[in-house]
Design a protein around this motif. Structure first.
Motif, PDB file in Angstrom:
ATOM      1  N   GLN A   1      46.754  39.287  38.864  1.00 24.22           N
ATOM      2  CA  GLN A   1      46.246  40.140  39.465  1.00 24.22           C
ATOM      3  C   GLN A   1      45.783  41.552  38.490  1.00 24.22           C
ATOM      4  O   GLN A   1      44.498  41.916  38.215  1.00 24.22           O
TER       5      GLN A   1
ATOM      6  N   PRO B   1      40.338  28.709  38.283  1.00 27.40           N
ATOM      7  CA  PRO B   1      41.623  29.301  38.956  1.00 27.40           C
ATOM      8  C   PRO B   1      42.341  30.360  38.066  1.00 27.40           C
ATOM      9  O   PRO B   1      42.165  30.198  36.846  1.00 27.40           O
TER      10      PRO B   1
ATOM     11  N   LYS C   1      42.883  40.062  47.015  1.00 27.70           N
ATOM     12  CA  LYS C   1      43.654  39.100  46.453  1.00 27.70           C
ATOM     13  C   LYS C   1      42.890  38.036  45.519  1.00 27.70           C
ATOM     14  O   LYS C   1      42.339  37.017  46.341  1.00 27.70           O
TER      15      LYS C   1
ATOM     16  N   PHE D   1      38.497  34.677  46.283  1.00 24.67           N
ATOM     17  CA  PHE D   1      39.597  35.340  46.872  1.00 24.67           C
ATOM     18  C   PHE D   1      40.362  34.207  47.779  1.00 24.67           C
ATOM     19  O   PHE D   1      39.862  33.256  48.240  1.00 24.67           O
ATOM     20  N   HIS D   2      41.614  35.039  48.029  1.00 24.30           N
ATOM     21  CA  HIS D   2      42.373  33.988  48.828  1.00 24.30           C
ATOM     22  C   HIS D   2      42.027  33.995  50.187  1.00 24.30           C
ATOM     23  O   HIS D   2      41.990  32.773  51.133  1.00 24.30           O
ATOM     24  N   ALA D   3      41.204  35.255  50.531  1.00 25.67           N
ATOM     25  CA  ALA D   3      40.784  35.344  51.886  1.00 25.67           C
ATOM     26  C   ALA D   3      39.996  36.730  51.851  1.00 25.67           C
ATOM     27  O   ALA D   3      40.063  37.641  50.943  1.00 25.67           O
TER      28      ALA D   3
ATOM     29  N   LYS E   1      41.628  35.004  43.429  1.00 27.79           N
ATOM     30  CA  LYS E   1      41.993  33.564  43.580  1.00 27.79           C
ATOM     31  C   LYS E   1      41.606  32.944  42.058  1.00 27.79           C
ATOM     32  O   LYS E   1      42.135  31.844  41.563  1.00 27.79           O
TER      33      LYS E   1
END
Length: 109
Positions: A21, A15, A60, A51-53, A62
């Motif tokens: 970022q 993580p 974004k 990624f978060h999504a 992760k």
């Protein structure tokens, strides 16, 4: 199934620390360049960002997912500790997951 030490593979879920970022993007080219000798030595099997999504715009991040080939978990930790993402304070190695795996299915070029 007994796997010879030189063939052991390790899945790493690494993580990012919150708010990193911009730093990740700033040192990304160095991170990728530093991986080339590890890839050539077959110590890195595969990897990429998490990624978060999924989206088509601004990703974004992760963290990172990587598969290493190493004799021991300690060797994997040494590689992670020496990575610019760790030295640049992007990765949160206190929360890294290192899981012994055997990659049996690989995409053919």
């Amino acid at each position: 199934m007994s796997i010879p030490p030189e063939k052991r593979e390790w899945l790493c879920l690494i993580p990012d620390k919150p708010g990193k970022q911009e730093k990740r993007l700033e040192i990304r080219a160095t991170h990728l360049g530093n991986l080339k000798p590890l890839i050539e030595a077959k110590k890195v099997v595969t990897g990429g960002p998490m990624f978060h999504a999924h989206n088509d715009g601004d990703p974004k991040f992760k963290g990172s997912v990587m598969v290493f080939r190493a004799e021991t978990e300690a060797e994997v930790r040494e590689i992670l500790n020496n990575d610019v993402y760790n030295k640049g304070d992007v990765w949160d190695l206190e929360k890294v997951q290192i899981i012994p795996v055997a990659i049996l299915i690989k995409e053919q070029p």
